[in-house]
Design an enzyme around this catalytic site. Sequence first.
Site, PDB file in Angstrom:
ATOM      1  N   CYS A 150      55.705  74.483 -28.488  1.00 50.00           N
ATOM      2  CA  CYS A 150      56.030  72.940 -28.598  1.00 50.00           C
ATOM      3  C   CYS A 150      57.054  72.624 -29.292  1.00 50.00           C
ATOM      4  CB  CYS A 150      54.762  72.312 -28.915  1.00 50.00           C
ATOM      5  SG  CYS A 150      54.098  73.157 -30.166  1.00 50.00           S
ATOM      6  N   HIS A 244      56.321  65.840 -32.409  1.00 50.32           N
ATOM      7  CA  HIS A 244      56.915  66.966 -33.382  1.00 50.32           C
ATOM      8  C   HIS A 244      58.310  66.418 -33.754  1.00 50.32           C
ATOM      9  CE1 HIS A 244      53.543  69.329 -33.008  1.00 50.32           C
ATOM     10  NE2 HIS A 244      53.982  70.438 -32.294  1.00 50.32           N
TER      11      HIS A 244
HETATM   12  N1  LIG Z   1      48.224  71.907 -28.631  1.00 51.82           N
HETATM   13  C1  LIG Z   1      49.605  71.831 -28.310  1.00 51.82           C
HETATM   14  O1  LIG Z   1      50.336  71.001 -28.745  1.00 51.82           O
HETATM   15  C2  LIG Z   1      50.224  73.207 -27.693  1.00 51.82           C
HETATM   16  C3  LIG Z   1      51.690  73.241 -27.513  1.00 51.82           C
HETATM   17  C4  LIG Z   1      52.155  74.236 -26.970  1.00 51.82           C
HETATM   18  C5  LIG Z   1      51.178  75.217 -26.503  1.00 51.82           C
HETATM   19  N2  LIG Z   1      49.946  75.349 -26.932  1.00 51.82           N
HETATM   20  C6  LIG Z   1      49.127  76.390 -26.489  1.00 51.82           C
HETATM   21  O2  LIG Z   1      48.362  76.242 -25.445  1.00 51.82           O
HETATM   22  C7  LIG Z   1      47.272  76.856 -25.334  1.00 51.82           C
HETATM   23  C8  LIG Z   1      46.040  76.067 -25.462  1.00 51.82           C
HETATM   24  O3  LIG Z   1      45.952  75.261 -26.811  1.00 51.82           O
HETATM   25  P1  LIG Z   1      45.049  73.926 -26.968  1.00 51.82           P
HETATM   26  O4  LIG Z   1      45.580  73.368 -27.944  1.00 51.82           O
HETATM   27  O5  LIG Z   1      44.928  73.229 -25.663  1.00 51.82           O
HETATM   28  O6  LIG Z   1      43.450  74.928 -27.309  1.00 51.82           O
HETATM   29  P2  LIG Z   1      42.160  74.393 -27.187  1.00 51.82           P
HETATM   30  O7  LIG Z   1      41.877  72.981 -27.242  1.00 51.82           O
HETATM   31  O8  LIG Z   1      41.491  75.105 -28.149  1.00 51.82           O
HETATM   32  O9  LIG Z   1      41.559  74.735 -25.864  1.00 51.82           O
HETATM   33  C9  LIG Z   1      41.485  76.258 -25.350  1.00 51.82           C
HETATM   34  C10 LIG Z   1      40.670  76.121 -23.716  1.00 51.82           C
HETATM   35  O10 LIG Z   1      40.675  77.709 -23.573  1.00 51.82           O
HETATM   36  C11 LIG Z   1      39.268  77.813 -23.286  1.00 51.82           C
HETATM   37  N3  LIG Z   1      38.714  79.085 -23.700  1.00 51.82           N
HETATM   38  C12 LIG Z   1      38.725  79.485 -25.173  1.00 51.82           C
HETATM   39  N4  LIG Z   1      38.272  80.588 -25.139  1.00 51.82           N
HETATM   40  C13 LIG Z   1      38.049  81.333 -23.981  1.00 51.82           C
HETATM   41  C14 LIG Z   1      37.563  82.180 -23.385  1.00 51.82           C
HETATM   42  N5  LIG Z   1      37.307  83.240 -24.065  1.00 51.82           N
HETATM   43  N6  LIG Z   1      37.696  82.599 -21.899  1.00 51.82           N
HETATM   44  C15 LIG Z   1      38.303  81.588 -21.289  1.00 51.82           C
HETATM   45  N7  LIG Z   1      38.607  80.386 -21.600  1.00 51.82           N
HETATM   46  C16 LIG Z   1      38.420  80.386 -23.152  1.00 51.82           C
HETATM   47  C17 LIG Z   1      38.445  76.691 -23.761  1.00 51.82           C
HETATM   48  O11 LIG Z   1      37.385  76.388 -23.148  1.00 51.82           O
HETATM   49  P3  LIG Z   1      36.024  76.049 -23.648  1.00 51.82           P
HETATM   50  O12 LIG Z   1      35.942  74.494 -23.994  1.00 51.82           O
HETATM   51  O13 LIG Z   1      34.807  76.249 -22.755  1.00 51.82           O
HETATM   52  O14 LIG Z   1      35.919  76.621 -25.201  1.00 51.82           O
HETATM   53  C18 LIG Z   1      39.748  75.466 -23.623  1.00 51.82           C
HETATM   54  O15 LIG Z   1      39.502  75.201 -22.272  1.00 51.82           O
HETATM   55  C19 LIG Z   1      47.217  78.055 -26.395  1.00 51.82           C
HETATM   56  O16 LIG Z   1      47.792  79.131 -26.222  1.00 51.82           O
HETATM   57  C20 LIG Z   1      48.407  76.997 -27.519  1.00 51.82           C
HETATM   58  O17 LIG Z   1      48.962  78.053 -28.493  1.00 51.82           O
HETATM   59  C21 LIG Z   1      49.454  74.181 -27.361  1.00 51.82           C
END
Ligand SMILES: NC(=O)c1ccc[n+]([C@@H]2O[C@H](COP(=O)([O-])OP(=O)(O)OC[C@H]3O[C@@H](n4cnc5c(N)ncnc54)[C@H](OP(=O)(O)O)[C@@H]3O)[C@@H](O)[C@H]2O)c1
Length: 346
Positions: A150, A244
Site C-alpha cells: 500500500c 497513507h
Molecule cells: N490492510 C492493508 O491496508 C493492506 C494493504 C496492502 C496489502 N495488505 C496485505 O493484504 C493481506 C491481508 O491483510 P488484512 O489487513 O486484510 O489482514 P487481516 O485483517 O488479518 O485478514 C486476514 C484474512 O486471512 C484469513 N486467514 C488468516 N489465517 C488464515 C489461514 N491460515 N488460512 C486461511 N485463511 C486465513 C482470515 O480469516 P479469519 O477471519 O477466519 O481469521 C482473514 O480473512 C496481507 O497479506 C497484507 O499484508 C494489507
Amino acid sequence: MTVQVGILGATGAVGQRLVQLLAPHDDFELAALTASTASAGELYRDAAKWRVDAPIPDHVAEMTVTETDPDAVPDDVALLFSSLPSSVGADVEPAFCEAGYVLSSNSSNARMADDVPLVVPEVNAGHLDLLEVQRDERGWDGALVKNPNCSTITFVPTLAALADAGHDLERVHVATLQAVSGAGYDGVSSMEIIDNAVPHIGGEEEKLETESRKLLGEFDGVTVDEHDVGVSASCNRIPTIDGHLENVWVEAAEELTPADATDAMAAYPSLDLPSSPEPLIHVFDEPDRPQPRLDRTVGGGMAVAAGGFQESTFGLQYNCLAHNTIRGAAGASVLNGELLLSEGYL
Ligand SMILES: NC(=O)c1ccc[n+]([C@@H]2O[C@H](COP(=O)([O-])OP(=O)(O)OC[C@H]3O[C@@H](n4cnc5c(N)ncnc54)[C@H](OP(=O)(O)O)[C@@H]3O)[C@@H](O)[C@H]2O)c1
C-alpha cells in the site's frame, strides 16, 4: 457475460473492502468466499467482523464461507482475489494456480519473484505479459499477479509521471506516515498508537525500496529489468484510520522544478478500466494538502493525491497520499483483475 470470482481471506480488513468493491461490479460476480478454518462453514455476516462504513451487501451476508482450499472453490470461478496473510499466501496461492485459478493477490509473498508480474495498471500494464513466462516455467494453467504494498502504490505513480515526462530519476527518499488500518484490524494496539507515532514498520522500508524499482522497470519479453533509481524509505505508523501520507524528495539528472512536476503529474494518463480514476493523480495547489482525513477518498479512493511541491537541498520535494485499503490494496487488486479480463487472461 459476467466472470465468476472469489475472495481468499474474505473476512479480513482487505477482504471486506474487496466485498464492497466486487458486490456491485458489472463484470464480476462474487461466487466464493474463503477464510481460515475458524470461519469456514459460517455465514459471511457471522464470520466477518464487518468494519466497512456501509452495510454488508445482502446477498454476500448470506453466503457461506469455506476453507481456503482449491477443492472448496467451484470450478466455474475463473478469478480469485487474495488477501491472505503473506505466510498463508506463500503456502496456498501456488496450489490454487496449479489447480487452474487465476489469482490477483495483495499478499506480499512472491512480489519480487522473477516470473511474477507486480502490476499497477496505469504504470506498467505491459508487465502482465510476464504471465507467459510464468506459465512456461511453472506449468500452471492458472496464474499469479501481484499488486504492490500500500505504501509503494502511493508514491510510485508520481515517480512514473516524472519519468514519463523525461526526467531521469537518480535518487528518491520517501518518509511515510501510515494509517493504522494498514496493519489489519488486530494490527496495532490502541495503547501503542494513541498520542503516539511509531517510527518502525517491520519489513516495510525494504518493500518500498525494491517494489518501486520493479514497477518502474522495463519488461523485455522475458524479464523485468529494474529501474536503477536509488530509493531510501523511512516508515512511520501514525494514529490515522485510513490513508497513507508520504513526504518525497526526488533528485534527477537535470533540473526538476515544482512546475515541471505539477505539469507532469496532472497530465499523467489514467486508463479506461472500470475502476480507473480520472485523473489518476489529483494535484493540489494548496501547500497543506493532501491530508488523510480530507483527501483519502479522491477518485473514490482510487486516485493518488499530490501537493506541497517545492525546491529543497535534496531536489524536488512534495507530499502524496492514497487510501491504503482501497487504492493500496482491494482496489488495486480489482484493477488488476479488470486488466486480466481486458487482456484476455480470463
Ligand atoms: N490492510 C492493508 O491496508 C493492506 C494493504 C496492502 C496489502 N495488505 C496485505 O493484504 C493481506 C491481508 O491483510 P488484512 O489487513 O486484510 O489482514 P487481516 O485483517 O488479518 O485478514 C486476514 C484474512 O486471512 C484469513 N486467514 C488468516 N489465517 C488464515 C489461514 N491460515 N488460512 C486461511 N485463511 C486465513 C482470515 O480469516 P479469519 O477471519 O477466519 O481469521 C482473514 O480473512 C496481507 O497479506 C497484507 O499484508 C494489507
